[in-house]
Each structure stands twice: as C-alpha cells, then as structure tokens.
Motif scaffolding. Structure first.
Motif, PDB file in Angstrom:
ATOM      1  N   ILE A 142       1.005  -1.183   0.234  1.00  9.28           N
ATOM      2  CA  ILE A 142       0.091   0.277   0.003  1.00  9.28           C
ATOM      3  C   ILE A 142       0.821   0.985   0.055  1.00  9.28           C
ATOM      4  O   ILE A 142       0.754   2.297  -0.582  1.00  9.28           O
ATOM      5  N   ILE A 143       1.741   1.968   1.011  1.00  4.80           N
ATOM      6  CA  ILE A 143       2.903   2.228   0.672  1.00  4.80           C
ATOM      7  C   ILE A 143       3.401   3.275  -0.349  1.00  4.80           C
ATOM      8  O   ILE A 143       3.255   4.180  -1.378  1.00  4.80           O
ATOM      9  N   GLY A 144       3.796   1.534  -0.697  1.00  2.38           N
ATOM     10  CA  GLY A 144       4.720   1.216  -2.284  1.00  2.38           C
ATOM     11  C   GLY A 144       3.764   1.978  -3.608  1.00  2.38           C
ATOM     12  O   GLY A 144       3.341   2.684  -4.091  1.00  2.38           O
ATOM     13  N   VAL A 145       1.996   1.752  -3.509  1.00  2.00           N
ATOM     14  CA  VAL A 145       1.374   2.367  -4.502  1.00  2.00           C
ATOM     15  C   VAL A 145       0.813   3.835  -4.285  1.00  2.00           C
ATOM     16  O   VAL A 145       1.122   4.246  -5.141  1.00  2.00           O
ATOM     17  N   ILE A 146       0.656   3.898  -2.848  1.00  3.87           N
ATOM     18  CA  ILE A 146       0.703   5.130  -3.022  1.00  3.87           C
ATOM     19  C   ILE A 146       1.613   6.350  -3.124  1.00  3.87           C
ATOM     20  O   ILE A 146       1.766   7.230  -3.968  1.00  3.87           O
ATOM     21  N   GLY A 150      -1.722   6.057  -9.789  1.00  5.19           N
ATOM     22  CA  GLY A 150      -3.006   6.363  -9.802  1.00  5.19           C
ATOM     23  C   GLY A 150      -4.062   5.117  -9.015  1.00  5.19           C
ATOM     24  O   GLY A 150      -3.684   4.309  -8.619  1.00  5.19           O
ATOM     25  N   LEU A 151      -5.140   5.678  -8.830  1.00  7.45           N
ATOM     26  CA  LEU A 151      -6.319   5.539  -7.549  1.00  7.45           C
ATOM     27  C   LEU A 151      -6.329   3.989  -8.619  1.00  7.45           C
ATOM     28  O   LEU A 151      -7.142   3.690  -7.684  1.00  7.45           O
ATOM     29  N   ASP A 152      -7.210   3.995  -9.498  1.00 10.66           N
ATOM     30  CA  ASP A 152      -7.547   3.073  -9.956  1.00 10.66           C
ATOM     31  C   ASP A 152      -6.549   2.102 -10.608  1.00 10.66           C
ATOM     32  O   ASP A 152      -6.909   0.779  -9.843  1.00 10.66           O
ATOM     33  N   VAL A 153      -5.691   2.396 -10.561  1.00 11.56           N
ATOM     34  CA  VAL A 153      -4.686   0.507 -10.648  1.00 11.56           C
ATOM     35  C   VAL A 153      -4.725   0.643  -9.360  1.00 11.56           C
ATOM     36  O   VAL A 153      -4.611  -0.991  -9.403  1.00 11.56           O
ATOM     37  N   ALA A 154      -4.289   1.229  -9.025  1.00 15.18           N
ATOM     38  CA  ALA A 154      -3.849   0.589  -7.270  1.00 15.18           C
ATOM     39  C   ALA A 154      -5.182   0.036  -6.355  1.00 15.18           C
ATOM     40  O   ALA A 154      -5.256  -1.232  -6.123  1.00 15.18           O
ATOM     41  N   LEU A 155      -6.524   0.256  -6.881  1.00 12.36           N
ATOM     42  CA  LEU A 155      -7.582  -0.014  -6.463  1.00 12.36           C
ATOM     43  C   LEU A 155      -7.542  -1.970  -7.208  1.00 12.36           C
ATOM     44  O   LEU A 155      -7.808  -2.855  -6.698  1.00 12.36           O
TER      45      LEU A 155
END
Length: 62
Positions: A15-19, A24-29
């Motif tokens: 999660i920290i890496g993605v943030i 972007g939010l879509d790919v993170a979700l």
C-alpha cells in the motif's frame, strides 16, 4: 496466526509503495482489492478454525 500477520505486513508495504508511486487510484484499487479480500478471508478462516477447535475441545471434556 503468524502467516496472517506476515501477509498484513506485506499488504502495508505494498500500500505504501502504491501510494508513493505514480500509478493512480484506479490501478491501485485493481491491485489492492483482491489482496485485501484474500487477507480478510484468511483471517476469517483462522478465526473459524480456532472456534471449532475450542468447541471440539469442550465437547470431549463432557
């Protein structure tokens, strides 16, 4: 229980890496939703097994 904690730690690092990344939010979700659901299912299964073992242990004492 140790495996579930380890998996949670991996999720937090991810999660920290993605943030921090630029995904972007879509790919993170898309990436995080299945992982979080898997972690919740593992946690629920562990709780269920623990309650079943406790129930079986009590039924043998009678």
């Amino acid at each position: 229980m140790f495996a579930i904690r380890r998996y949670a730690l991996i999720l937090i690092v991810l999660i920290i890496g993605v943030i921090l990344g630029n995904m972007g939010l879509d790919v993170a979700l898309i990436i995080l939703t299945p992982l979080v659901l898997l972690w919740l299912m593992l946690w629920d299964e562990k709780s269920y097994r623990r309650s079943q073992q406790k129930h079986n242990h009590l039924s043998y004492k009678k």
